[in-house]
Design an enzyme around this catalytic site. Sequence first.
Site: not given
Length: 432
Positions: A143, A173, A286, A296, A324-325
Site C-alpha cells: 500500500d 494508487y 493483498h 476491511h 489494511v493500513h
Amino acid sequence: MESKLILVLILVICVSVAADYVRPKPRKTLHFPWKPRAPSIPEQVHISLSSERHMRITWITDDEYAPSIVQYGTTPGKYTSLTLGGSTSYSYLFYSSGKIHHTVIGPLEYDTVYYYRCGGEGPEFHLKTPPAQFPITFAVAADMGQTGWTKSTLDHIDGCNYDMHLLPGDLAYADYLQPRWDTFGELVQPLASSRPWMVTEGNHERENIPFFKDGFESYNSRWTMPYQESGSPSNLYYSFEVAGVHVVMLGSYAAYDVYSNQYSWLKTDLSRVDRKKTPWLLVLFHVPWYNSNRAHQGEGDRMMESLEPLLYAANVDLVLAGHVHAYERSKRVYNGRSDPCGAVHITIGDGGNREGLATRYIDPQPEWSVFREASFGHGELKIVNSTHAFWSWHRNDDDEPVQSDEVWITSLVSSGCYAVNKHGQRKILMEP
C-alpha cells in the site's frame, strides 16, 4: 480534467475511520515537476526476478523506435553482454503509454553487482543479484502510494541491507489516472532499479471499466512478473524461488474458488515444492485473512475458506498481506485459532498511502493476535538458515525508522509439523 475524473471515480470507495489512537496524519501527495529529456532516454527502470539466475529489466521510453536492448557487465562502463527483449504499450481512455520494454538478462552470477544500460543510451544503472543460499533479507512494504510517508518508507528501506523487495499489492494508487503510474515509476526507480521488486496486485490496480476496459491492464503491462516461468496462466498469481525460499504470490482479485485456474495452479505449485531445496515457504496476497482491525473486516473470508486448507497442507511458514493500513502480527494460526502447524500472518499495509491509517481495532484483541499498531513503516525478514528467520517491523516515527516489533520464527520443516503433514494433510495437494 483530473478533478472531474476523481469525482467520476468516487466509486472507488476509501473507508476513513475516526482515530482514537493518535498517529501521524497522512502527508500530501508528492509533486513531480516535468523534466525535459530526449524521448529515447529510459525512464521508470525497475527489475524483477525471472528465474533464480535471470533478471527482467523493465523501462519506458517515449520513442516508439527505441530498441529493447540491455547491455551489462560486472565493471562500470564495460559491458560484456547484450540482450534483446520485447515491448508492449497500452491505451486507457485519453491516455497512451510510452513504449514499455521488458528484457530478461542472464544467466547471472549469484550475489554479484552488475552494471547495465537500457536501450543503448542514457544513464548507467547497477543491480545486485540475490545470494545462492542463506542468509537472505527481504524488505516488505505494501500500500505504497506517492506521499511524503511513501518517500519516508522508501528512504528507510534504502538504508537497510536487503536483497529483494516484496510488495503484496497497491503500488501507485493511480486509480484510473494513468500519469500517476508514470510518477510512481519515477519515484521508486532509485530502489527498484537496483534490487528486484516482486509484487502482486491490490484493489487499486484493478482500474476496470465495465463493458469497456478489463481490469489490471496498466498493472500487467508495466509490472510483468514470472508467471509464465512458474506455469501460471495469469500475471496476477505466480511463484519463484530464491536462496532456499519458495515464494508464492497470490491474487486476491482473481478467481480463487475450487474450480478456478488459480486454485488448480496453486495445488500444483505447492505439491511440487521441494522442502529440502527450499525449506522456507512464504505466501503473499493483498487482502488479509487474519485481521482484528475494523477496516476491511471479513473481506478475505471467502479466499481464506477456499485456499487456507492448501496452505496448511503445504506447511506454509509465513503469510504477508496488505490492504489494511496498519500493522498486525499473529501467532501461528489456522481455521481461526492458534495452531502450532499453521502460518504466521502479518498485515503490513502501511507503506505510505494517501488514504491514511486504519486506527480502530476490535476489542478485546483476539487470542491469535500478538501485536498490532496503526503506523506507517516497513518490515524486514532475514532468513538466517534453514531453521530460523528474524522478522522486524520498523515504524516511521518522525522520519526515523524505529524498530517496534520483532520475533524469531522457526521453520515448520524443522518443527515436526512437516513430517506429520507429509503423510496426512498433504494428500489434499495430490488429489485431482
